[in-house]
Motif scaffolding. Structure first.
Motif, short mmCIF file in Angstrom:
data_model
loop_
_atom_site.label_atom_id
_atom_site.label_comp_id
_atom_site.label_asym_id
_atom_site.label_seq_id
_atom_site.Cartn_x
_atom_site.Cartn_y
_atom_site.Cartn_z
N ASP A 156 24.34 41.96 9.24
CA ASP A 156 25.36 40.93 9.41
C ASP A 156 26.71 41.62 9.54
O ASP A 156 26.79 42.85 9.54
N THR A 185 32.29 38.73 6.11
CA THR A 185 32.48 37.29 5.87
C THR A 185 31.22 36.69 5.24
O THR A 185 30.24 37.38 5.01
N TYR A 186 31.29 35.40 5.02
CA TYR A 186 30.13 34.66 4.52
C TYR A 186 29.41 33.93 5.66
O TYR A 186 28.67 32.99 5.44
N ASP A 187 29.62 34.40 6.90
CA ASP A 187 29.00 33.75 8.06
C ASP A 187 27.47 33.81 8.02
O ASP A 187 26.81 33.02 8.68
N TYR A 188 26.93 34.73 7.23
CA TYR A 188 25.47 34.77 7.10
C TYR A 188 24.94 33.46 6.53
O TYR A 188 23.82 33.06 6.81
N GLU A 189 25.79 32.76 5.75
CA GLU A 189 25.38 31.47 5.20
C GLU A 189 25.23 30.42 6.29
O GLU A 189 24.57 29.40 6.11
N LYS A 190 25.87 30.68 7.44
CA LYS A 190 25.78 29.78 8.60
C LYS A 190 24.74 30.28 9.60
O LYS A 190 24.66 29.77 10.71
N GLY A 191 23.98 31.27 9.21
CA GLY A 191 22.94 31.79 10.09
C GLY A 191 23.38 32.93 10.98
O GLY A 191 22.64 33.34 11.87
N GLU A 192 24.58 33.46 10.78
CA GLU A 192 25.08 34.56 11.60
C GLU A 192 24.63 35.90 11.03
O GLU A 192 25.40 36.62 10.38
N TYR A 193 23.39 36.21 11.27
CA TYR A 193 22.82 37.49 10.87
C TYR A 193 21.62 37.76 11.76
O TYR A 193 21.17 36.87 12.50
#
Length: 68
Positions: free
Chosen positions: A16, A20-28
């Protein structure tokens, strides 16, 4: 990547942006890595970046097989 072993194997490498915490939105990404061994014992490594995706942390993959 250094590969220790004589048998085929499959692994998923997680990636990832690391910021950021974008992994929580599926960005990984989960990047499949496979080592195959042919009938003569020769190893070959393969990395499959999912179609239409790019990596954040990794880009140039190479394999070094540490065991015969």
């Amino acid at each position: 990547m250094r590969y220790y072993g004589a048998k085929p194997s499959i692994y998923e490498l997680y990636d990832d942006d690391g910021e950021t915490y974008d992994y929580e939105k599926g960005e990984y990404l989960r990047i499949p890595i496979e080592v195959r061994v042919d009938s003569e014992g020769k190893k070959k490594g393969e990395v499959r970046i999912p179609e239409g995706k790019s990596t954040w942390s990794y880009g140039d993959f190479s394999f070094k097989f540490m065991t015969k």
